[in-house]
Design a protein around this motif. Structure first.
Motif, PDB file in Angstrom:
ATOM      1  N   THR A   1       0.831  -1.203   0.000  1.00 32.92           N
ATOM      2  CA  THR A   1       0.000   0.000   0.000  1.00 32.92           C
ATOM      3  C   THR A   1       0.862   1.247   0.000  1.00 32.92           C
ATOM      4  OG1 THR A   1      -1.844  -1.080   1.138  1.00 32.92           O
ATOM      5  CG2 THR A   1      -1.709   1.320   1.298  1.00 32.92           C
TER       6      THR A   1
ATOM      7  N   LEU B   1       0.839   4.240  -2.763  1.00 31.43           N
ATOM      8  CA  LEU B   1       0.560   5.633  -2.432  1.00 31.43           C
ATOM      9  C   LEU B   1       1.707   6.542  -2.862  1.00 31.43           C
ATOM     10  CD1 LEU B   1      -1.028   5.263   1.135  1.00 31.43           C
ATOM     11  CD2 LEU B   1      -2.209   5.668  -1.033  1.00 31.43           C
TER      12      LEU B   1
ATOM     13  N   TYR C   1      -4.773  11.347  -6.757  1.00 31.67           N
ATOM     14  CA  TYR C   1      -4.865  10.004  -6.177  1.00 31.67           C
ATOM     15  C   TYR C   1      -5.554   8.989  -7.097  1.00 31.67           C
ATOM     16  CZ  TYR C   1      -2.911  11.066  -1.569  1.00 31.67           C
ATOM     17  OH  TYR C   1      -2.047  11.389  -0.549  1.00 31.67           O
TER      18      TYR C   1
ATOM     19  N   TYR D   1      -4.170   6.012   6.158  1.00 29.21           N
ATOM     20  CA  TYR D   1      -4.872   5.176   5.184  1.00 29.21           C
ATOM     21  C   TYR D   1      -6.310   5.641   4.989  1.00 29.21           C
ATOM     22  CZ  TYR D   1      -0.902   1.969   5.459  1.00 29.21           C
ATOM     23  OH  TYR D   1       0.346   1.421   5.402  1.00 29.21           O
TER      24      TYR D   1
ATOM     25  N   ALA E   1      -6.258   8.814   2.918  1.00 29.60           N
ATOM     26  CA  ALA E   1      -5.957   8.517   1.515  1.00 29.60           C
ATOM     27  C   ALA E   1      -7.202   7.994   0.802  1.00 29.60           C
ATOM     28  CB  ALA E   1      -4.821   7.497   1.431  1.00 29.60           C
TER      29      ALA E   1
END
Length: 426
Positions: free
Chosen positions: A303, A307, A314, A358, A361
């Motif tokens: 992850t 990212l 994003y 997280y 995001a």
């Protein structure tokens, strides 16, 4: 195709009212809450509520437009081509992996609204392919059956679906090769480039069917197969920098890795963004089912790599190795998959910093997907636009894809549950 302009205006008006309300909440309560929980928690909380409310309304309004057009139960919506407005439907064929996503969307719409209309529509669209429970030709039976029958069992409380899911799990497990330690993905006849045992990163998501079956009366070997597949994939399918290959070919007898290739990425050694998304989602669910921290640690590593590669909005390009070229297409489906996965992953973090990182995001991804840049509202019948299924094969380039919509509405469902849990804990 005509859209209800009045409804769109009302929706937009409500959106700005909600936005103003959320801003006032931040102004009035932001300081007190920031002292208690930290500013990073307060702003996404208010933003998340707006994203959730507008997202649900958007999805429902889009389904109100699309569902009356989708009346042929022998087909399901697959994509909306560039500059088109309506879903292209394809047959509910045993070899077409996307058939479960449309009924899955309807189940989630019922979950989010409790409107019986969506439950009835979901049942109608689910039960047309019960015979698919015996598919052994490929691994995609998990994709085909769990969004439809799995959500029907979990959300719709349809006990009759249990045996169908158990049979489906047995069919999937039949493709496990103990010499290799993974479930074989495609048939060699379908994909003649590879002559032996093929496993693709996408296969990680099919493990959910096996884990569910092992907990609900199925053979306990289903659990062992799922864990072994995840372990083998974790060992072989990722580079030292935690990016993923798409296709691995194994020697069927020795289990040795013969080739590392791609089918849908830019090149054999490139970083296909949706492949990385499948990995993030897959290892998050494996941790959920096993509680083995090695899978959680790995989910975090892949992850964090994903990212680090993202652009400002994003939403990744279809392959990370070509995203410096502004002419290359985006893949909203990858963003939807990861947004859903990160919402779940955030709930497994003991560290508050990681939990917020997280979660934030995921909110950023949903905010972009819900924006004018990616929404289908007023443009097409889908929730989202600008996905890329297989540019390297020359099709599904900059289109709406049914599985992008599925993981988007799943993310909304997960966000609603997280917000409800947080409210209950306050």
């Amino acid at each position: 195709m005509k859209y209800n302009t009045t409804r769109c205006l009302i929706k937009n008006d409500n959106y700005f009212k909600n936005l103003l309300f959320g801003f006032l909440l931040v102004c009035l309560f932001g300081c007190n809450n920031s002292e208690k929980k930290g500013i990073a928690t307060v702003v996404p909380k208010n933003k998340a509520g707006l994203i959730l409310n507008t997202g649900i309304k958007t999805c429902e309004s889009q389904l109100e437009i699309a569902v009356p057009k989708l009346t042929d139960l022998t087909k399901h919506p697959r994509l909306i081509a560039t500059n088109e407005t309506e879903w292209k439907e394809v047959p509910n064929d045993r070899l077409v992996w996307t058939s479960g996503f449309y009924p899955g969307i309807l189940w989630y719409m019922y979950d989010l609204t409790q409107n019986k209309k969506w439950e009835a529509e979901a049942i109608k669209r689910t039960e047309v392919f019960e015979d698919f429970k015996t598919i052994t030709e490929h691994h995609d039976i998990g994709f085909m059956m769990f969004p439809a029958y799995g959500n029907g069992y979990i959300i719709g409380k349809k006990e009759a679906y249990k045996d169908i899911l158990l049979t489906s799990a047995a069919s999937l497990a039949s493709r496990f090769n103990p010499n290799v330690g993974t479930i074989k993905s495609w048939s060699n006849k379908m994909h003649p480039r590879w002559q032996q045992h093929i496993t693709i990163i996408d296969n990680m998501l099919n493990l959910e069917l096996l884990f569910w079956a092992a907990k609900n009366g199925g053979d306990q070997e289903f659990y062992n197969i799922a864990v072994k597949h995840a372990e083998t994939t974790m060992k072989n399918h990722f580079r030292d920098d935690y990016t993923s290959w798409h296709v691995l070919e194994y020697d069927s007898i020795t289990g040795d890795v013969i080739n590392k290739h791609t089918k849908q990425g830019y090149a054999d050694n490139s970083r296909w963004s949706r492949g990385q998304a499948w990995g993030i989602y897959g290892y998050t669910l494996v941790y959920r089912e096993t509680k083995d921290t090695k899978f959680l640690d790995f989910a975090k590593k892949i992850t964090d790599k994903y990212l680090s590669l993202l652009p400002e909005d994003y939403v990744p390009c279809w392959d990370f190795d070509v995203q410096d070229d502004p002419k290359e297409e985006k893949d909203a489906s990858a963003a939807a998959v990861v947004a859903s996965a990160l919402l779940e992953l955030s709930t497994y973090m003991d560290n508050q910093t990681d939990k917020e990182r997280y979660y934030n995001a995921a909110i950023k991804m949903l905010e972009s997907l819900n924006s004018e840049a990616y929404t289908g509202v007023g443009k097409a019948d889908s929730f989202l636009l600008h996905s890329t299924g297989a540019k390297s094969l020359g099709h599904e380039i900059d289109v709406a894809l049914i599985y992008a919509d599925y993981y988007y509405i799943e993310a909304l469902s997960r966000l609603k549950q997280i917000m409800a849990n947080n409210l209950a804990d306050e």
